[in-house]
Every structure is written in structure tokens, then in C-alpha cells.
Design a protein around this motif. Structure first.
Motif, PDB file in Angstrom:
ATOM      1  N   UNK A  56       0.852  -1.191   0.000  1.00 52.60           N
ATOM      2  CA  UNK A  56       0.000   0.000   0.000  1.00 52.60           C
ATOM      3  C   UNK A  56       0.889   1.243   0.000  1.00 52.60           C
ATOM      4  N   UNK A  57       0.286   2.370  -0.348  1.00 52.54           N
ATOM      5  CA  UNK A  57       1.001   3.642  -0.246  1.00 52.54           C
ATOM      6  C   UNK A  57       1.430   3.825   1.204  1.00 52.54           C
ATOM      7  N   UNK A  58       2.667   4.263   1.395  1.00 51.91           N
ATOM      8  CA  UNK A  58       3.116   4.463   2.772  1.00 51.91           C
ATOM      9  C   UNK A  58       4.246   5.480   2.802  1.00 51.91           C
ATOM     10  N   UNK A  59       4.697   5.776   3.998  1.00 52.26           N
ATOM     11  CA  UNK A  59       5.827   6.679   4.159  1.00 52.26           C
ATOM     12  C   UNK A  59       7.009   5.842   4.622  1.00 52.26           C
ATOM     13  N   UNK A  60       8.199   6.311   4.323  1.00 57.21           N
ATOM     14  CA  UNK A  60       9.376   5.583   4.786  1.00 57.21           C
ATOM     15  C   UNK A  60      10.538   6.546   4.974  1.00 57.21           C
ATOM     16  N   UNK A  61      10.736   6.933   6.206  1.00 52.95           N
ATOM     17  CA  UNK A  61      11.886   7.769   6.548  1.00 52.95           C
ATOM     18  C   UNK A  61      12.861   6.981   7.421  1.00 52.95           C
ATOM     19  N   UNK A  62      12.953   5.690   7.133  1.00 58.17           N
ATOM     20  CA  UNK A  62      14.006   4.907   7.785  1.00 58.17           C
ATOM     21  C   UNK A  62      15.338   5.344   7.181  1.00 58.17           C
ATOM     22  N   UNK A  63      16.419   5.095   7.906  1.00 55.16           N
ATOM     23  CA  UNK A  63      17.737   5.551   7.460  1.00 55.16           C
ATOM     24  C   UNK A  63      18.081   4.979   6.088  1.00 55.16           C
ATOM     25  N   UNK A  64      17.829   3.697   5.922  1.00 57.68           N
ATOM     26  CA  UNK A  64      18.178   3.062   4.657  1.00 57.68           C
ATOM     27  C   UNK A  64      17.391   3.642   3.497  1.00 57.68           C
ATOM     28  N   UNK A  65      16.106   3.889   3.737  1.00 61.15           N
ATOM     29  CA  UNK A  65      15.260   4.412   2.666  1.00 61.15           C
ATOM     30  C   UNK A  65      15.673   5.831   2.287  1.00 61.15           C
ATOM     31  N   UNK A  66      15.992   6.645   3.273  1.00 57.07           N
ATOM     32  CA  UNK A  66      16.388   8.026   2.964  1.00 57.07           C
ATOM     33  C   UNK A  66      17.601   8.015   2.037  1.00 57.07           C
ATOM     34  N   UNK A  67      18.600   7.236   2.408  1.00 52.23           N
ATOM     35  CA  UNK A  67      19.826   7.215   1.604  1.00 52.23           C
ATOM     36  C   UNK A  67      19.573   6.626   0.210  1.00 52.23           C
ATOM     37  N   UNK A  68      18.846   5.527   0.171  1.00 49.67           N
ATOM     38  CA  UNK A  68      18.591   4.874  -1.126  1.00 49.67           C
ATOM     39  C   UNK A  68      17.816   5.802  -2.056  1.00 49.67           C
ATOM     40  N   UNK A  69      16.812   6.474  -1.514  1.00 49.12           N
ATOM     41  CA  UNK A  69      15.976   7.343  -2.354  1.00 49.12           C
ATOM     42  C   UNK A  69      16.775   8.552  -2.854  1.00 49.12           C
ATOM     43  N   UNK A  70      17.650   9.088  -2.013  1.00 45.23           N
ATOM     44  CA  UNK A  70      18.459  10.235  -2.448  1.00 45.23           C
ATOM     45  C   UNK A  70      19.415   9.800  -3.557  1.00 45.23           C
ATOM     46  N   UNK A  71      20.031   8.637  -3.389  1.00 42.59           N
ATOM     47  CA  UNK A  71      20.961   8.157  -4.421  1.00 42.59           C
ATOM     48  C   UNK A  71      20.229   7.967  -5.748  1.00 42.59           C
TER      49      UNK A  71
ATOM     50  N   UNK B 171      19.544  11.405  -7.291  1.00 42.50           N
ATOM     51  CA  UNK B 171      20.761  11.998  -7.861  1.00 42.50           C
ATOM     52  C   UNK B 171      21.072  11.367  -9.220  1.00 42.50           C
ATOM     53  N   UNK B 172      20.917  10.053  -9.289  1.00 39.95           N
ATOM     54  CA  UNK B 172      21.174   9.364 -10.551  1.00 39.95           C
ATOM     55  C   UNK B 172      20.213   9.868 -11.631  1.00 39.95           C
ATOM     56  N   UNK B 173      18.925   9.972 -11.291  1.00 43.30           N
ATOM     57  CA  UNK B 173      17.954  10.434 -12.291  1.00 43.30           C
ATOM     58  C   UNK B 173      18.218  11.877 -12.705  1.00 43.30           C
ATOM     59  N   UNK B 174      18.590  12.691 -11.728  1.00 41.36           N
ATOM     60  CA  UNK B 174      18.835  14.112 -12.020  1.00 41.36           C
ATOM     61  C   UNK B 174      20.178  14.316 -12.722  1.00 41.36           C
ATOM     62  N   UNK B 175      21.026  13.306 -12.660  1.00 37.27           N
ATOM     63  CA  UNK B 175      22.344  13.441 -13.270  1.00 37.27           C
ATOM     64  C   UNK B 175      23.183  14.497 -12.580  1.00 37.27           C
ATOM     65  N   UNK B 176      23.022  14.614 -11.278  1.00 37.11           N
ATOM     66  CA  UNK B 176      23.802  15.599 -10.530  1.00 37.11           C
ATOM     67  C   UNK B 176      24.422  14.898  -9.330  1.00 37.11           C
ATOM     68  N   UNK B 177      25.365  15.545  -8.699  1.00 36.48           N
ATOM     69  CA  UNK B 177      26.048  14.865  -7.602  1.00 36.48           C
ATOM     70  C   UNK B 177      25.604  15.349  -6.228  1.00 36.48           C
ATOM     71  N   UNK B 178      24.575  16.214  -6.241  1.00 36.64           N
ATOM     72  CA  UNK B 178      24.139  16.667  -4.923  1.00 36.64           C
ATOM     73  C   UNK B 178      22.779  17.354  -4.978  1.00 36.64           C
ATOM     74  N   UNK B 179      21.983  17.094  -3.941  1.00 38.67           N
ATOM     75  CA  UNK B 179      20.755  17.866  -3.726  1.00 38.67           C
ATOM     76  C   UNK B 179      21.142  19.043  -2.838  1.00 38.67           C
ATOM     77  N   UNK B 180      20.894  20.244  -3.322  1.00 36.55           N
ATOM     78  CA  UNK B 180      21.261  21.405  -2.507  1.00 36.55           C
ATOM     79  C   UNK B 180      20.428  21.442  -1.230  1.00 36.55           C
TER      80      UNK B 180
END
Lengths: 314, 314, 314
Positions: A94-109, A112-121
């Protein structure tokens, strides 16, 4: 992002860019439309771009990344803000939220890959996950900052109490809280004027959050700031208020969008509107908002409020 | 006001004095009625008088000023409290709030002129103006205090969060918050007893505000404290509760007004009722309220609450 | 209670023990049923027992006291938690709250006599009495603690603001706040996820209270944690959610009760469920709750939430 980025008050919201909300698929037309929107935003003086991993299943970021690639040097002139924390429904979950440590890092990575940039300001925590552990969030954010993958951190759809709880754990000050605020979603004003008033029980804005953010230097960003276009011709939902907006737009010599945003920006909390239209003309029309805000009289501001509320202040 | 003013717990609210709400016009009968009301209040031991610039378009203040002029020495024996911040609708301007620095000063000067006095002992900010800038309010208040035109400063219709935000800027401690509280408007009690209760979602009182005020020594003043007379014969709105009030009035040997106010004053927050009736007999009837509050049993207090709520506590 | 008491996460709520709510009368069958319930609780690893003076007009405590007498040594192996502050309606007095100093002491002494013990390990203030004076409460509690009649002190049905106000006066830290929380009464979650959301206006949970309790080490105890059995066959009130609970119970190899409680215990606030069923089988079924909580995935947790809410998260 380099230091000379101006950080416009307006933020361009990229939820409308990209492809399908079902599977993220998009065609080259989507890239061209994104390019047109970004160009219009830049022309309007906007240098902040707001994303989230879930927007059109990642394709908003992918398409924006393509725009960056086609415009060398652009990445250094803009602020890229991302969000993680929501998981859309998919088979078996189901739709849910996930701010676990692993999810935060995985989603940011992934972003970044999709945006083709090396950092979220700027990284915003998209929704208050009831299962979040502040210490775990802090650890994930600190790690991303240490690795240079994330600059500043902020929140979205959170109250003063939630911001304060997070802040106690976080390594750096929260820089933003992005909430739905507009002439149509005026709970942030009702919450102030309907204290101990019978209508006040119907207000859903988290009372005290404006005060908390102003006190702690947390920028209030407004999503849905154009109110779905209801005051600028997109719908016929609220004709009396739309008529007042039109009249003032004419008086100020601007488009209705600038009045709708100017009303938000006239508020002393220095709200930063996130604008989501993909129409280049409408985007350009927003450029006048800051000027309208500076010129808008107190009586005009209250007249717009009263028209949107359907009744005067108590 | 001189130091020997006693500062009665009851406050006489002058909204009913003066002339027309349309244009402020009044006749000499209005002055005589004001004189009768003020005399009745003084006889009832009341030495605090509550005003606002907007009451009957200024004529409440004008008429009260005339009463002061006709009673030499009276000004020194009473506390005059004023309010500014609301602007009534007029041609070309919707009703709005205005707590800009210029407006605060201009409105106070106008009130002083109408009252024929050189100082407001207490100035309340009438409504939380969403456009107010705390620093600007503070500057205006500090200037008025420096010039001796205003003594203490307080607020009205504000929550704990709003009071705290203002206080951070203000030069002197807020001395009062005036909120609608009465046996009919019992949100200040519901807010305490309906925590996490399904009925609680309908409560409009700003939770935590009683606690904030008690902690910071901010007097809670109750406007509408007589509930429009609904428990003392003015209306037939709430017969079951009115019957309980009548019975207790008889048992305590007082008029219903004293029971209605005594119920408010029995609350440990030491609420100061603002009474707005212009009927000299009713005003005098209020004098017994403090005695009723001291004598009222816990069970009587809860019986009145239950009658007004239409149901017992959870 | 001695130091080696383990203090189970689960708490057995004794409201269902004893006799009549009208007059407190009970027969020996009530004692036997209490004995069976207590034995089942102990077998389930539960060593905390929650009481209130009003439960069945005192007979819940009396019957529990009889169980203690029949089981030598038991008292030293359990935590006895009591509550005072509510007065049931009786001839000549409406239902009311009473946290005056005299009432607190008198009610505790009566409870101790009925329980046949010399001390309440934990005393909770049952409801926020609007007439309470924090200093008076503090004095009563301090006296009871000095006399060894009460160990720790906590609250029930109180918000962050109320807890903070009490704490300023109390001699020892508040150790608990007992609130209604369950899969059916999910306001404690809605309050987090519906910030600035139209549905949020209907939420009655006191926002910020979870955060306050976590910050100050105040245990969150959940009354009504089994939701009246609506997800475990007691009623047909909410079939879709009950079906999800059943399915997960089967998947985890437990009874539905363990899923309902496990959902609560999966929340990071470390909620301690108070279970009130008197059915020994159901009591034993709860023993698996902690294991379910540890095994429950984030998606399972959100699926249960969505089923109970009747809609997904925003």
C-alpha cells in the motif's frame, strides 16, 4: 550550486514535468515541455527547482536531468531541492511513508542518478512518517551531508511540534517547511484569526507553526500556491473570488497569477511560493508577484482574503 | 489612574455605551444612560472600564469621556483600558485588522481625544492581525509608553503561540489576554476535559492558552461573560441551563448574573469577567459574583457546566 | 513491589474485574474470574496491573485485593497502578472530577484499603480536572510519597500542555500518560499525518503530546488498546479492517489480539498497551504482541492503518 546563486523567492515546482504517474514512461515531448518550462522559470528570475522522488514515478527528475544535460552550466546556476519519504502504492505494498535511514539514503541516491547531478542542494523530508526515529533520520542526513550528497535539510507538511522533535536530533538547522498554502487553502491565516471562534474548529492548519518557523529561521514554502489555477481561469470553482483577483490584476497591470502569489508574499512570514504550472506563459506571469506583494495595500489583502473565505474577518 | 486604584476583579465593558454602530451619532440620553451604568458599576465595586476604538464608531469612548468630565476626580479612581486593531467596513474598504505601527499610534491618539484623558492605563491589541510585524508593534507600543500615553499592554483573542511571539518583541510583559469565555462559551473548559475525546475536535478554544497565561502572569479577561443574558432572562435559548442557574441563584440569595459570573470566577485561572450589560440593576447584581465564586461547591460548578454543555463530563 | 519486578510492556487493565457499576456488589464468582484473569496475565508475562478507584464502584480493587490475599507473595512480584480524580454520579451530585488535595489523599487511602496493600506503585491522575490547582496536587502527591503510600506519579487523558503545567509543580517526574489509543482510535497517528490536511480538523488527539512524552521520558500507556474487540471477533463493526487483522494473524501464526496490540507497539513511541479483556484465552493471546511488533513490516503497519482509517495516507 555555487555561492553566487541568487536564491529567488519563487520556487519552480517540477511535479508537472515528466511522464506517467502510473509507470513513469515519457516521450521526447515531455523533455521539450520541461525545457520550455525551465526556460520560462529562469526568465521569470526563478533559480530554485523543487523535486520529489515520487513525482511521476521518478520521471520528473529524469526529464529535469535531461534538461540540465542539454544546458551546460545550468546546474551551477540553480538550487535543486529534492524530497523523499513517500512510497506510492505498488503491487504488494500500500502507499506508505518511509523515513528509515536506509530508505532516505537509497531514495536520495536514486534521485541523484535520475537528475544526473552529484548533490541535492536541499533535501526535504516529504511527509511526517509516524514510524520515523529522529535519531535514525539524523544519522542518514548526517551521512549524506558528510558525503557531499546533500546540502541543507528541511521538512514538508510538518507542524511546529514535529519540526522541533526532528531538530533536536538533526546535525544542521532545518531550513524549510513546505506546506500547502494559498488563497484557496488559507488555513494558515484562519488559524490566526479564528482563535477561540466557532469557525476555528474547522481549521486544519497546525497552529503555531508560522510562529515557530519565523522564530527559528525556517523558510515557509507554499505548495499548491496557485490554488490549482482556480483564480486564474483554470476552473470555475470560485467565481466571486476569481472576479476580485481579476479586477486587482487589471488594476496592478499584471496577470491573475501574480495577484494570487502576491497575496501569499504580502504575508510577513516571507512565504516562498512553489509554482507548479507547466504553461510557459503562466510561469512568466508569476514574475510580477513580488512587485504586486510590495504594492498590495492592507485593504486589498483583506479583500482578497474575504473573497476567498466567503466572509469577512470576525 | 493612581496607585491606590484597587483594580477590581470585574471589568465594566463599555461596548454598550454610546450611539449608533452605523455612524457613531448619539444623543444626550446616551450620555445619561452611560452615567447611570458607570455609577452602577462603581457601586458594584468595579473600577476597571474596558473600551475599544470601534465600539459604536468611537461614540462609546466619547460618551464615557463626557461622563468623566461630569464627574471630577473620577478619572483618577478608575483604570481605563482601550483596544485598537480592528477597522470596521466603510465605503471603499472591507472590514480588516490593522496593527501597523502607524495605525496603533493614530488609533490610540484618537481614543485619548475622545475619552478626554491623557493616557490609556492598559492598551489591548484587539485581534491578531495576520499582517502584523512583532517588531513594528513593539516599536509603536514602546513609543506610546515612552510618551506616557499608554501604561501596560495586553492582547485580545490571541493564543499562547501568538502571545509568545508578540512577547519576544515587546518591551514590557503582556498583562492580559481577553477571550470570549462564559457558561455558554465553555470552550476554555472543554479544551481541558475533551483531550483525545471525539467531541474534542469541535472545540475552538486555543489549547494551552490558559496554562500559558497562568504561567506568565497574563490576566485572562472574559468578554461575553454574561453570555448575552441567556441564563438571566434575556433570551429563551437554553432553558435547562437557565433553570439550574435560577435555582442556584435562589439558593445563594443572589441574582442569576452573579451565578453566571461566579461560575467563571470559580475557575482557578482567576478569570476577570468583562460585563457588558447597560442595565444598572443587572450591573449591581454582578457585585455578588465574587462571593458566589468563593461559596460555590465543586459539585455546583460541575452541575452548571453539565447543564450548559448539555451532557456530563466524559 | 520490589526492584526485581520486570515491568512488562503490557499492562493488565482491571476495569473488567469486580462487580456492579451501580453499587459495586459482587459475588464469589467475580473473585474466581479475577483470579483466572490475573493468572492468565501472569502467564502472559504481564506484571503490571492498572486500577482506578471508580472501576465498578471500588469492587475491581476489592476483588483484586482478594486475589492478592489468596496468592501469598504475589504483591511483591507485580506493579500496582491506581488512578483517582473521577467521581461518578450519585444522588445529590453529578459526575465530576476532583483533584483537590483532600480528595486525592482520601481516594488513595480508600484504594489501598480495598486493595489490601500499603502502597500504589504508580498513581495516575485520571482526568484533567479544570478546577485543579497544580500546587495543591503537588502537595497531596508529595505527602503520599513521603508517607510511602505512593511511588511514582503520572497522568491520564492529558495533553502536553497539561502535563507541562502539572510537572512544573510536582516533586517527581511524571512517569506516564494514559490515553485511548488503538487501531480503532488512531488519532495519535492521524494527528501526525494530517497536519494541514482537510481531514485534520476532525482529529481529536492532542497534537504534540507524543513528542512531549518521548522527550521527557513519559511512558505512553494506551487504554482501550484492544479496541473493544472489534478486530478480534467481539463485534462486526469494521469488517474490512478485521479481515486484514485476521489475515496477518494467520501469517504471523498468532491470534488477532496480538496483531492489534503489535500494531500499537510497532510505533516508535514505545506505547504500553493496557488490555482489558477478562477472557483468559484472549489475555494469553496478547503475549505474542511484542513478537509481532518486532516482526511487523512497515508495509504491514501501514496496511493495517489504512484498513482502520478506511483510506490510505495522504
Amino acid at each position: 550550486m555555487v555561492d553566487e546563486v541568487r536564491r529567488s523567492r519563487l520556487i519552480y515546482g517540477c511535479m508537472g514535468l515528466g511522464g506517467s504517474w502510473e509507470d513513469g514512461s515519457y516521450d521526447d515531448g515531455a523533455v521539450r515541455r520541461a525545457q520550455d518550462a525551465v526556460e520560462a522559470a529562469l526568465e521569470a528570475g526563478i533559480d530554485r527547482f523543487d523535486h520529489a522522488d515520487i513525482y511521476r514515478r521518478g520521471s520528473a527528475e529524469t526529464v529535469f536531468g535531461e534538461v540540465l544535460r542539454r544546458s551546460p552550466g545550468l546546474r551551477d546556476r540553480v538550487v535543486v531541492q529534492g524530497k523523499v519519504g513517500i512510497r506510492l502504492a505498488e503491487p504488494g505494498a500500500v502507499a506508505h511513508y518511509d523515513l528509515s535511514a536506509g530508505a532516505i539514503r537509497a531514495r536520495v541516491l536514486e534521485s541523484l542518478r535520475r537528475l544526473g547531478t552529484d548533490r541535492l542542494d536541499v533535501l526535504l523530508l516529504h511527509r511526517p512518517d509516524p514510524l520515523l526515529e529522529p535519531d535514525e533520520v539524523a544519522e542518514a542526513v548526517a551521512g549524506l551531508q558528510r558525503d557531499g550528497l546533500v546540502g541543507e535539510v528541511g521538512a514538508s507538511n510538518m507542524s511546529a511540534a514535529q519540526l522541533a522533535e526532528l531538530q533536536r536530533a538533526l546535525p544542521t538547522p532545518l531550513v524549510a517547511d513546505q506546506l500547502e498554502m494559498s488563497l484557496a487553502r488559507h488555513g494558515f491565516v484562519d488559524s490566526a484569526i479564528l482563535v477561540n471562534h466557532p469557525e476555528g474548529a474547522g481549521v486544519d492548519f497546525p497552529h503555531g507553526t508560522l510562529e515557530h518557523c519565523r522564530r527559528h529561521g525556517i523558510e515557509l514554502q507554499a505548495w499548491g500556491s496557485l490554488a490549482g489555477g482556480r483564480y486564474s481561469g483554470a476552473t470555475q470553482d470560485d467565481q466571486p473570488a476569481a472576479a476580485v483577483v481579476s479586477r486587482m490584476a487589471e488594476e496592478h497591470g499584471v496577470e491573475p497569477e501574480a495577484v494570487v502569489l502576491g497575496w501569499l508574499m504580502r504575508h510577513p512570514a516571507r512565504i516562498a511560493p512553489v509554482i507548479g504550472t507547466t504553461n510557459p506563459g503562466r510561469i512568466r506571469a508569476c514574475a510580477a508577484a513580488e512587485r504586486v506583494a510590495a504594492a498590495m495595500t492592507r485593504v486589498e489583502w483583506y479583500e482578497l482574503l474575504g473573497a476567498a473565505r466567503g466572509r469577512p474577518v470576525p
